[in-house]
Design a protein around this motif. Structure first.
Motif, PDB file in Angstrom:
ATOM      1  N   ILE A   1       0.852  -1.193   0.000  1.00  0.00           N
ATOM      2  CA  ILE A   1       0.000   0.000   0.000  1.00  0.00           C
ATOM      3  C   ILE A   1       0.884   1.238   0.000  1.00  0.00           C
ATOM      4  O   ILE A   1       1.784   1.366   0.828  1.00  0.00           O
ATOM      5  CB  ILE A   1      -0.942   0.024   1.218  1.00  0.00           C
TER       6      ILE A   1
ATOM      7  N   TYR B   1       1.011   5.584  -0.097  1.00  0.00           N
ATOM      8  CA  TYR B   1       0.276   6.806   0.228  1.00  0.00           C
ATOM      9  C   TYR B   1       1.057   8.019  -0.280  1.00  0.00           C
ATOM     10  O   TYR B   1       2.287   8.025  -0.269  1.00  0.00           O
ATOM     11  CB  TYR B   1       0.112   6.966   1.741  1.00  0.00           C
TER      12      TYR B   1
ATOM     13  N   ARG C   1       0.624   8.959   6.923  1.00  0.00           N
ATOM     14  CA  ARG C   1      -0.443   8.064   7.362  1.00  0.00           C
ATOM     15  C   ARG C   1      -1.173   8.617   8.578  1.00  0.00           C
ATOM     16  O   ARG C   1      -2.225   8.102   8.963  1.00  0.00           O
ATOM     17  CB  ARG C   1       0.127   6.684   7.691  1.00  0.00           C
TER      18      ARG C   1
ATOM     19  N   ASN D   1      -5.139  10.207   3.808  1.00  0.00           N
ATOM     20  CA  ASN D   1      -4.159   9.135   3.944  1.00  0.00           C
ATOM     21  C   ASN D   1      -4.410   8.295   5.190  1.00  0.00           C
ATOM     22  O   ASN D   1      -4.253   7.073   5.173  1.00  0.00           O
ATOM     23  CB  ASN D   1      -2.739   9.727   3.969  1.00  0.00           C
TER      24      ASN D   1
ATOM     25  N   SER E   1      -7.253   7.685   6.488  1.00  0.00           N
ATOM     26  CA  SER E   1      -8.408   6.813   6.260  1.00  0.00           C
ATOM     27  C   SER E   1      -7.963   5.498   5.615  1.00  0.00           C
ATOM     28  O   SER E   1      -8.488   4.428   5.937  1.00  0.00           O
ATOM     29  CB  SER E   1      -9.446   7.523   5.377  1.00  0.00           C
ATOM     30  N   HIS E   2      -6.980   5.569   4.727  1.00  0.00           N
ATOM     31  CA  HIS E   2      -6.447   4.350   4.125  1.00  0.00           C
ATOM     32  C   HIS E   2      -5.583   3.575   5.120  1.00  0.00           C
ATOM     33  O   HIS E   2      -5.604   2.337   5.150  1.00  0.00           O
ATOM     34  CB  HIS E   2      -5.637   4.687   2.879  1.00  0.00           C
TER      35      HIS E   2
ATOM     36  N   THR F   1      -3.206   4.473  -3.451  1.00  0.00           N
ATOM     37  CA  THR F   1      -4.307   5.232  -2.862  1.00  0.00           C
ATOM     38  C   THR F   1      -4.485   6.646  -3.394  1.00  0.00           C
ATOM     39  O   THR F   1      -5.522   7.255  -3.162  1.00  0.00           O
ATOM     40  CB  THR F   1      -4.130   5.318  -1.334  1.00  0.00           C
TER      41      THR F   1
ATOM     42  N   THR G   1      -7.448   3.759  -6.054  1.00  0.00           N
ATOM     43  CA  THR G   1      -8.545   4.543  -5.505  1.00  0.00           C
ATOM     44  C   THR G   1      -8.906   5.697  -6.434  1.00  0.00           C
ATOM     45  O   THR G   1      -8.083   6.583  -6.659  1.00  0.00           O
ATOM     46  CB  THR G   1      -8.166   5.130  -4.133  1.00  0.00           C
TER      47      THR G   1
ATOM     48  N   TRP H   1     -14.547   7.544   4.843  1.00  0.00           N
ATOM     49  CA  TRP H   1     -14.387   6.371   3.991  1.00  0.00           C
ATOM     50  C   TRP H   1     -14.241   5.137   4.880  1.00  0.00           C
ATOM     51  O   TRP H   1     -13.676   5.219   5.976  1.00  0.00           O
ATOM     52  CB  TRP H   1     -13.127   6.496   3.147  1.00  0.00           C
TER      53      TRP H   1
ATOM     54  N   TRP I   1     -12.557   2.095   3.842  1.00  0.00           N
ATOM     55  CA  TRP I   1     -11.821   1.441   2.762  1.00  0.00           C
ATOM     56  C   TRP I   1     -11.614  -0.055   2.960  1.00  0.00           C
ATOM     57  O   TRP I   1     -11.345  -0.777   1.991  1.00  0.00           O
ATOM     58  CB  TRP I   1     -10.463   2.110   2.578  1.00  0.00           C
TER      59      TRP I   1
ATOM     60  N   TYR J   1     -11.088  -2.958   0.029  1.00  0.00           N
ATOM     61  CA  TYR J   1      -9.818  -3.686   0.172  1.00  0.00           C
ATOM     62  C   TYR J   1     -10.068  -5.193   0.184  1.00  0.00           C
ATOM     63  O   TYR J   1      -9.390  -5.969  -0.482  1.00  0.00           O
ATOM     64  CB  TYR J   1      -9.130  -3.295   1.490  1.00  0.00           C
TER      65      TYR J   1
END
Length: 346
Positions: free
Chosen positions: A16, A18, A22, A28, A30-31, A77, A101, A242, A244, A248
């Motif tokens: 993953i 970004y 994070r 970011n 949210s992911h 993302t 995304t 979100w 996610w 995912y």
């Protein structure tokens, strides 16, 4: 046995990347929260890299995850990763699944690439309903980055939600010009407060500054992307988030089953791709109940956000009487107008 089937037989490594931190209190993060959920699942290993630019650096990061870490699923993302970076890597590594995304897959693109997104404007509508019940001045505000179709759709939905409670409510919107401009975001929030706005929402990558500024000014706030509740314990109402982990898992299960990815994966409240942040302490039970009722109507389809007759803020009819656009209707993808009741320019 194909490479996909071979990968499915053993542990799955998911890479993953970004574009920012994070822990940005926003997009970011949210992911990253979804990545944290993936890490809890047996048989899945997650490798992450943050602050990856939307340049050739993204390709290097993805390739490193594939070659060095053995990733068989890459989740990219940031919007700018899709063209050309995800598509080029997908062509180079046809046995790896790529999930992006916000991109839009089209025929001719690699079959091992998928795109996913959520109808966040449905959660924004509910945030607007909340704000509509809570405002005393009937003046709401939105600090937004750029007038992209997705942001316009969310701003309009927020206004439509608020005005479903009280048609006399006005929503003032200020576009900062970019996704992360903390100084400009603070200035915009202060400007809205100076105009008598008593609830400020936001459509920027990291809403923390807007929510903090609103709290300092004694103004209620609406969050975005992930929860900002802890930076505004008095005034935070709710937010549009979100979720996610749901998309995912769609891609994880596909890889584990040896299947090609879903090319165009979308979902809203009913599919749990999006949700609203838990209510802040300022929101009374009667408002919570009212919002829950509207949520149920949206999920059942008995209430539709975009339906005619609907005019823009210049008096033009943009959705004629009798026309209904469901959340998944592609006609909303290119929305370019601010609805009646919104004070601002696209």
């Amino acid at each position: 046995m194909s490479d996909l089937a071979t990968a499915a037989a053993g542990p799955l490594t998911v890479g993953i990347l970004y574009s920012g931190s994070r822990q940005d209190y926003g997009y970011n993060q949210s992911h990253a929260l979804a990545a944290a959920e993936l890490k809890k699942i047996s048989g899945i290993k997650v490798v992450e890299e943050e602050r990856v630019p939307e340049t050739i650096a993204a390709q290097r990061t993805m390739e490193g995850m594939i070659v060095q870490d053995g990733a068989r699923l890459i989740i990219a993302t940031s919007f700018g990763y899709f063209k050309p970076h995800v598509l080029e890597m997908a062509r180079k590594y046809p046995d790896v699944t790529f999930a992006h995304t916000g991109g839009v897959w089209a025929p001719g693109m690699p079959d091992n690439a998928g795109t996913f997104y959520g109808y966040i404007f449905a959660a924004q509508y509910l945030a607007g309903v909340t704000a509509g019940h809570m405002t005393k001045s009937k003046k709401l505000g939105v600090v937004a980055a750029k007038p992209t179709p997705n942001l316009i759709r969310s701003i309009d939905a927020f206004a439509l939600g608020a005005r479903s409670v009280d048609p006399g409510i006005k929503v003032r919107v200020i576009f900062t010009g970019d996704w992360v401009l903390p100084v400009r975001e603070a200035e915009s929030a202060n400007s809205l407060a100076d105009q008598g706005v008593d609830v400020i929402a936001c459509n920027v990558d990291s809403p923390k500054v807007v929510v903090e500024t609103a709290e300092k000014r004694g103004v209620m706030s609406i969050g975005y992307h992930s929860s900002q509740a802890d930076v505004a314990p008095k005034g935070f109402l709710t937010g549009a988030e979100w979720n996610w982990i749901v998309p995912y898992m769609e891609y994880v299960k596909g890889v584990q089953a040896g299947q090609k990815p879903v090319h165009y994966l979308r979902g809203g409240l009913a599919e749990k791709f999006v949700r609203n942040t838990a209510f802040g302490s300022a929101v009374p039970q009667k408002v919570r109940d009212a919002v829950a009722s509207v949520h149920a109507e949206l999920v059942s389809g008995s209430r539709v956000i975009y339906s005619g007759p609907l005019s823009d803020n210049k008096g033009n009819v943009v959705i004629p009487a009798g026309t209904v656009y469901r959340d998944s209707d592609r006609a909303l993808d290119a929305i370019h107008y601010l609805v009646d009741g919104v004070i601002g320019e696209v």
